[in-house]
Design an enzyme around this catalytic site. Structure first.
Site, PDB file in Angstrom:
ATOM      1  N   GLN A 133      -6.354  -1.798   7.236  1.00 27.74           N
ATOM      2  CA  GLN A 133      -5.233  -2.661   6.901  1.00 27.74           C
ATOM      3  C   GLN A 133      -4.594  -3.363   8.102  1.00 27.74           C
ATOM      4  OE1 GLN A 133      -2.338  -1.235   3.772  1.00 27.74           O
ATOM      5  NE2 GLN A 133      -1.004  -1.131   5.551  1.00 27.74           N
ATOM      6  N   GLU A 134      -4.511  -2.662   9.229  1.00 23.19           N
ATOM      7  CA  GLU A 134      -3.735  -3.234  10.334  1.00 23.19           C
ATOM      8  C   GLU A 134      -4.406  -3.029  11.680  1.00 23.19           C
ATOM      9  OE1 GLU A 134       0.278  -1.653  10.009  1.00 23.19           O
ATOM     10  OE2 GLU A 134       0.208  -1.914   7.838  1.00 23.19           O
ATOM     11  N   ASP A 168      -4.045   0.868  11.645  1.00 25.27           N
ATOM     12  CA  ASP A 168      -3.658   1.582  10.424  1.00 25.27           C
ATOM     13  C   ASP A 168      -4.821   1.418   9.450  1.00 25.27           C
ATOM     14  OD1 ASP A 168      -2.632   2.722   8.160  1.00 25.27           O
ATOM     15  OD2 ASP A 168      -0.913   1.361   7.942  1.00 25.27           O
ATOM     16  N   GLU A 172      -3.408   5.329  12.372  1.00 22.94           N
ATOM     17  CA  GLU A 172      -2.536   5.731  11.265  1.00 22.94           C
ATOM     18  C   GLU A 172      -3.374   5.961  10.004  1.00 22.94           C
ATOM     19  OE1 GLU A 172       0.766   3.005  10.773  1.00 22.94           O
ATOM     20  OE2 GLU A 172       0.881   3.459   8.625  1.00 22.94           O
ATOM     21  N   LYS A 177       9.619   5.166   7.149  1.00 21.04           N
ATOM     22  CA  LYS A 177      10.014   3.999   6.349  1.00 21.04           C
ATOM     23  C   LYS A 177      11.219   4.387   5.513  1.00 21.04           C
ATOM     24  CE  LYS A 177       5.336   2.107   5.606  1.00 21.04           C
ATOM     25  NZ  LYS A 177       4.115   2.393   4.800  1.00 21.04           N
ATOM     26  N   GLU A 206       1.769  -9.671   6.972  1.00 22.09           N
ATOM     27  CA  GLU A 206       2.631  -9.225   8.068  1.00 22.09           C
ATOM     28  C   GLU A 206       2.605 -10.180   9.256  1.00 22.09           C
ATOM     29  OE1 GLU A 206       1.936  -5.048   8.787  1.00 22.09           O
ATOM     30  OE2 GLU A 206       2.846  -4.535   6.872  1.00 22.09           O
ATOM     31  N   SER A 249       0.864  -1.181   0.000  1.00 20.76           N
ATOM     32  CA  SER A 249       0.000   0.000   0.000  1.00 20.76           C
ATOM     33  C   SER A 249       0.895   1.223   0.000  1.00 20.76           C
ATOM     34  CB  SER A 249      -0.901  -0.006   1.233  1.00 20.76           C
ATOM     35  OG  SER A 249      -0.131   0.082   2.412  1.00 20.76           O
ATOM     36  N   SER A 293       9.041   1.886  10.809  1.00 22.16           N
ATOM     37  CA  SER A 293       8.223   0.806  10.241  1.00 22.16           C
ATOM     38  C   SER A 293       8.966  -0.082   9.252  1.00 22.16           C
ATOM     39  CB  SER A 293       7.018   1.440   9.534  1.00 22.16           C
ATOM     40  OG  SER A 293       6.283   0.477   8.820  1.00 22.16           O
ATOM     41  N   HIS A 294       8.626  -1.344   9.327  1.00 20.53           N
ATOM     42  CA  HIS A 294       8.965  -2.312   8.288  1.00 20.53           C
ATOM     43  C   HIS A 294       8.088  -2.053   7.058  1.00 20.53           C
ATOM     44  CE1 HIS A 294       5.370  -5.157   9.361  1.00 20.53           C
ATOM     45  NE2 HIS A 294       5.050  -3.887   9.399  1.00 20.53           N
ATOM     46  N   ARG A 295       8.201  -2.885   6.015  1.00 18.45           N
ATOM     47  CA  ARG A 295       7.247  -2.884   4.907  1.00 18.45           C
ATOM     48  C   ARG A 295       6.533  -4.235   4.899  1.00 18.45           C
ATOM     49  NH1 ARG A 295       7.269   1.912   1.725  1.00 18.45           N
ATOM     50  NH2 ARG A 295       5.124   1.163   1.485  1.00 18.45           N
ATOM     51  N   SER A 296       5.423  -4.294   4.165  1.00 14.21           N
ATOM     52  CA  SER A 296       4.706  -5.576   4.146  1.00 14.21           C
ATOM     53  C   SER A 296       5.502  -6.659   3.419  1.00 14.21           C
ATOM     54  CB  SER A 296       3.316  -5.404   3.546  1.00 14.21           C
ATOM     55  OG  SER A 296       3.385  -4.718   2.326  1.00 14.21           O
ATOM     56  N   ASP A 344       1.396   8.378   7.385  1.00 12.94           N
ATOM     57  CA  ASP A 344       2.271   7.474   6.620  1.00 12.94           C
ATOM     58  C   ASP A 344       2.260   7.893   5.147  1.00 12.94           C
ATOM     59  OD1 ASP A 344       3.483   5.366   5.292  1.00 12.94           O
ATOM     60  OD2 ASP A 344       1.997   3.857   5.828  1.00 12.94           O
ATOM     61  N   HIS A 402      -3.182  -6.206   2.556  1.00 15.28           N
ATOM     62  CA  HIS A 402      -2.286  -7.253   3.062  1.00 15.28           C
ATOM     63  C   HIS A 402      -2.953  -8.618   3.237  1.00 15.28           C
ATOM     64  CE1 HIS A 402       0.398  -3.901   4.977  1.00 15.28           C
ATOM     65  NE2 HIS A 402       0.483  -3.947   3.668  1.00 15.28           N
ATOM     66  N   LYS A 410       6.974  -0.573  14.364  1.00 19.67           N
ATOM     67  CA  LYS A 410       6.029  -1.617  13.978  1.00 19.67           C
ATOM     68  C   LYS A 410       6.730  -2.537  13.003  1.00 19.67           C
ATOM     69  CE  LYS A 410       3.222   0.390  10.232  1.00 19.67           C
ATOM     70  NZ  LYS A 410       1.858   0.429   9.691  1.00 19.67           N
TER      71      LYS A 410
HETATM   72  O1  LIG Z   1       1.013   0.883   5.371  1.00 16.66           O
HETATM   73  C1  LIG Z   1       1.938   0.506   6.088  1.00 16.66           C
HETATM   74  O2  LIG Z   1       2.132   1.106   7.137  1.00 16.66           O
HETATM   75  C2  LIG Z   1       2.886  -0.575   5.639  1.00 16.66           C
HETATM   76  C3  LIG Z   1       3.638  -1.324   6.683  1.00 16.66           C
HETATM   77  O3  LIG Z   1       2.830  -2.007   7.592  1.00 16.66           O
HETATM   78  O4  LIG Z   1       2.368  -1.387   4.624  1.00 16.66           O
HETATM   79  P1  LIG Z   1       3.088  -1.384   3.187  1.00 16.66           P
HETATM   80  O5  LIG Z   1       4.500  -1.767   3.401  1.00 16.66           O
HETATM   81  O6  LIG Z   1       2.292  -2.360   2.353  1.00 16.66           O
HETATM   82  O7  LIG Z   1       2.967   0.016   2.657  1.00 16.66           O
HETATM   83 MG   LIG Z   2       0.537   2.608   6.804  1.00 18.68          MG
END
Ligand SMILES: O=C(O)[C@@H](CO)OP(=O)(O)O
Ligand SMILES: [Mg+2]
Length: 429
Positions: A164-165, A243, A287, A339, A206, A45, A366-369, A314, A156, A390
């Site tokens: 999403q989260e 999120d 988020e 990120k 994730e 995303s 943050s990590h990525r998905s 984000d 995801h 996260k």
């Molecule tokens: O939206 C988000 O915050 C991220 C990470 O959880 O997702 P993605 O890496 O798919 O952008």
């Molecule tokens: Mg996000």
């Protein structure tokens, strides 16, 4: 180890990420033989203004190869960095930014540049015999407050959940390990709670569960049940963070949020969030409640509700210091998601964090998905101190690689660094 060592060569290759897509892994080799290696994650995303992830197109691995980015590292970037000191991260990054010559790293690829940027930091740390978190953070380091995405929806997972989260975070904790154990207990209990309610417990991208439920309310109810059945108090021991990733369900022409069968205007969406917080006070962070194309309403909501809940930007800021500066002026959010690959270099990411701290925004690294086994982001979160992180749920090795790295760091620090506590949270006794 030699502080006089310079870069001998830079080399990259294609490896695969946790979704089975190719991504860049870079090696930086110094003249004293030291190796620094890092790999680049990839989002699903993605914000529209993120730095460009260079992809090959065509049919190679479903059009997702990164051989062009790899080639750029092996040729142009290698030539430009040969003989340069790895100990000046800002200079290394600036050389690559200038070489690229575009505002969004479109020519060489943010994936090429970031891979080398991270691998250089590792090489420098290795050459000095210093852990990466210490090299990047100096003496002012702290273990992060972690957020674990235990129910996956949106882009995801193939379920009907629009948000999403759904994350849980340990509020009361005596140590990093203590917090992580509470999350593990809650995660296992959640599996049982979902099974008892007749849901499937397959995993999303994730590492959280991806039950085929339709409503956000139902998902948060499941989290409450899991927290309580695991023996904790929602909002006291364990907090909840969402999120919404609302850019994914925003219709920018109609200016409507198409969400759970509704077509909400911004005020209706805002009311929905307020009701949700009222119903579930354990929600401490939201988020992307508004879209990256809806600055005005994101700012309005921040003014209205920003004292009740952490509001993380984000997609709207994309870790870009100049976009973030505008966002601060406009009063958008009170926290920024960080990120590395949204902006594409270590030093620009650090600049975004500095800007956040200066302006009273909290930071969630943050990590990525799409991730790899590289725990870089865990060291980075410790280095920037006072941050949140996260990095996904408990299951799946590419997620747990980050948390296990933090357990090792905590052990190594042996009480010399504290664990960040969520704003307004009291220290555990
Ligand atoms: O939206 C988000 O915050 C991220 C990470 O959880 O997702 P993605 O890496 O798919 O952008
Ligand atoms: Mg996000």
């Amino acid at each position: 180890m030699a502080k006089s060592a310079v870069i001998e060569s830079v080399k990259a290759r294609e490896v695969f990420d946790s979704r089975g897509n190719p991504t860049v892994e870079a090696d930086v080799i110094l003249t004293d033989g030291t190796l620094g290696r890092a790999s680049v994650p990839s989002g699903a995303s993605t914000g529209e203004l993120e730095a460009t992830e260079l992809r090959d197109g065509g049919n190679r691995v479903e059009g997702k190869g990164v051989s062009k980015a790899v080639n750029n590292v092996n040729t142009e970037i290698n030539d430009a960095l040969k003989g340069v000191s790895p100990f000046n991260q800002a200079e290394i990054d600036q050389i690559m930014i200038d070489l690229d010559g575009t505002p969004n790293k479109a020519r060489l690829g943010a994936n090429a540049i970031l891979g080398v940027s991270m691998a250089t930091a590792r090489a420098a740390a290795n050459a000095l015999g210093t852990p990466l978190y210490r090299y990047l953070g100096g003496v002012n380091i702290e273990l992060p407050q972690t957020f674990h995405n235990v129910i996956n929806g949106g882009a995801h997972a193939d379920n009907g959940i629009d948000f999403q989260e759904f994350m849980i975070t340990p509020l009361k904790k005596t140590s990093f390990r203590d917090g992580l154990e509470k999350i593990a207990n809650t995660y296992h209990t959640l599996k049982k709670v979902l099974e008892d309610a007749g849901f499937q417990t397959g995993l999303g991208d994730e590492g959280g569960f991806a039950p085929d439920m339709k409503s956000t309310t139902e998902a948060v109810e499941m989290l409450y049940k899991a927290i309580e059945q695991a023996g904790y108090k929602p909002g006291i021991d364990i907090g909840i963070a969402l999120d919404a990733a609302s850019s994914e369900f925003y219709d920018k022409d109609a200016k409507k949020y198409n969400f759970e069968g509704h077509s909400f205007n911004a005020d209706e969406m805002a009311n929905y969030y307020k009701d949700l917080k009222k119903k579930f006070p354990a929600i401490i962070s939201m988020e992307d409640p508004f879209s990256e194309d809806d600055w005005e309403n994101f700012a309005k909501f921040t003014k209205d509700f920003g004292d009740q809940v952490q509001l993380v930007g984000d997609d709207i800021f994309v870790t870009n210091p100049s976009i973030f500066r505008k966002g601060i002026k406009a009063g958008v959010a009170n926290s920024i998601l960080i990120k590395l690959n949204q902006i594409g270099s270590v030093s620009e990411t650090i600049e975004a964090i500095r800007l956040a701290k200066k302006n009273g925004y909290t930071t969630m690294i943050s990590h990525r998905s799409g991730e790899t086994e590289d725990p870089f982001v865990a060291d980075f979160a410790v280095a920037v101190s006072g941050g949140q992180l996260k990095a996904g749920a408990m299951a799946r090795s590419e997620r747990i690689a980050k948390y296990n790295e933090l357990l090792r760091i905590e052990e190594e620090l042996n009480g010399q660094a504290s664990v960040a506590q969520f704003p307004n949270d009291v220290d555990a006794d």
